[in-house]
Motif scaffolding. Structure first.
Motif, mmCIF file in Angstrom:
data_model
loop_
_atom_site.group_PDB
_atom_site.id
_atom_site.type_symbol
_atom_site.label_atom_id
_atom_site.label_comp_id
_atom_site.label_asym_id
_atom_site.label_seq_id
_atom_site.Cartn_x
_atom_site.Cartn_y
_atom_site.Cartn_z
ATOM 1 N N GLY A 1 0.831 -1.208 0.000
ATOM 2 C CA GLY A 1 0.000 0.000 0.000
ATOM 3 C C GLY A 1 0.853 1.241 0.000
ATOM 4 O O GLY A 1 2.073 1.169 -0.161
ATOM 5 N N GLY A 2 0.192 2.390 0.167
ATOM 6 C CA GLY A 2 0.945 3.630 0.175
ATOM 7 C C GLY A 2 0.094 4.850 -0.095
ATOM 8 O O GLY A 2 -1.135 4.802 0.024
ATOM 9 N N VAL A 3 0.790 5.930 -0.461
ATOM 10 C CA VAL A 3 0.141 7.231 -0.658
ATOM 11 C C VAL A 3 0.488 7.769 -2.038
ATOM 12 O O VAL A 3 1.653 7.767 -2.430
ATOM 13 N N PHE A 4 -0.519 8.238 -2.766
ATOM 14 C CA PHE A 4 -0.290 9.060 -3.951
ATOM 15 C C PHE A 4 -0.255 10.491 -3.439
ATOM 16 O O PHE A 4 -1.293 11.103 -3.177
ATOM 17 N N HIS A 5 0.972 10.972 -3.264
ATOM 18 C CA HIS A 5 1.162 12.233 -2.560
ATOM 19 C C HIS A 5 0.850 13.424 -3.473
ATOM 20 O O HIS A 5 0.994 13.347 -4.684
ATOM 21 N N CYS A 6 0.407 14.526 -2.853
ATOM 22 C CA CYS A 6 0.119 15.781 -3.549
ATOM 23 C C CYS A 6 -0.850 15.579 -4.714
ATOM 24 O O CYS A 6 -0.609 16.044 -5.823
ATOM 25 N N PHE A 7 -1.954 14.920 -4.440
ATOM 26 C CA PHE A 7 -2.933 14.722 -5.511
ATOM 27 C C PHE A 7 -3.588 16.056 -5.856
ATOM 28 O O PHE A 7 -4.075 16.772 -4.977
#
Ligand SMILES: [Zn+2]
Length: 281
Positions: A169-175
């Motif tokens: 998993g993780g983060v799509f940063h600065c969407f």
């Protein structure tokens, strides 16, 4: 009311004069943890050192940022890898050497990694290869990914799909994308969107886009400090204390209380990164 800043370049020289005060202001504003993404090997080391000084409050990532990828990306990754994997090794990594326990306790995530074709496509292929290697690190170590993607969503999604079922998993940063782009990213069900200062900008479409397609259990808060300061600090140096302005605007857009924004996003952080109390740095 407490929140977590999941993306802050607190090791940057912009904070050299007053880092202690910045951390103090963050705590006073209700920030209970700050996650630090690395951009290359020197910043990975700096971040590990800095986080050791604030155990339980600052949490480190290591990785090679796409804008730092050049023709020497292999050597760069070979220098970063020992931070992930305690023993020395040759790339590609055998699975049994994966850091697992040891690395997992020491590091929060791999990042920031990804693709950025905004300024140039000069190292397009190198970026893809470096990103894929670090995606494989995530699969092997079970550390989540902090992903940076600009003008490259198609290429990124294409690559990630091949690892979709193996990734922790993780983060799509600065969407900052549109509804269609948000929906496409949310198909990766162990991932969330990192939302920061752009949400508060006057012309931002995010206050309409997000409530329409992104449930609150798929969002984490971030600054990307020193960049992307929210209104009313737009244009200034950003810092973790300013997350409160994003919370206020988000509560309005989602028509829930600020407490609910904090509760949900904190819960999402634990789901993606694990209980922070369990981590020893
Ligand atoms: Zn960043």
């Amino acid at each position: 009311m407490t929140f977590i800043d999941t993306h802050c370049h607190l090791d940057g020289e912009e904070f050299n004069q007053d880092r202690i005060e910045v951390i103090q202001r963050a705590r006073e504003a209700g920030c209970k943890a700050i996650f630090l993404p690395a951009i290359d090997q020197p910043s990975s080391k700096r971040i590990l050192d800095l986080c050791q000084q604030y155990p339980g409050f600052l949490f480190p990532m290591v990785g090679l940022h796409p804008e730092e990828v050049r023709s020497d990306w292999r050597e760069q990754l070979e220098m970063i890898a020992p931070l992930l994997y305690p023993q020395s090794f040759q790339l590609p990594l055998p699975l049994e050497r994966a850091g697992g326990e040891a690395a997992g306790r020491r590091l929060l995530a791999i990042g920031e990694v990804g693709l950025d074709y905004y300024w140039s496509r000069e190292f397009e292929h190198e970026q893809l290869e470096a990103f894929e290697q670090q995606v494989q690190w995530s699969v092997e170590t079970r550390l989540p990914l902090m992903i940076h993607c600009r003008k490259a969503q198609n290429e990124m999604v294409h690559l990630l799909r091949r690892y979709e079922h193996e990734l922790p998993g993780g983060v799509f940063h600065c969407f900052t994308g549109n509804e269609k782009e948000a929906a496409e990213l949310l198909q990766f069900d162990r991932f969330v969107l990192g939302i920061g200062g752009v949400f508060t900008f006057k012309k931002s479409h995010l206050p309409e886009v997000l409530p329409a397609v992104v449930p609150l259990d798929r969002i984490v808060l971030e600054t990307d400090a020193p960049y992307m300061a929210p209104v009313p600090h737009r244009g200034q140096r950003n810092e973790s204390a300013y997350v409160c302005h994003i919370i206020t605007r988000m509560a309005e857009a989602y028509q829930v209380s600020e407490e609910e924004i904090c509760r949900q996003t904190n819960q999402n952080v634990v789901r993606i990164f694990g209980e922070l109390n369990d981590k020893e740095y």
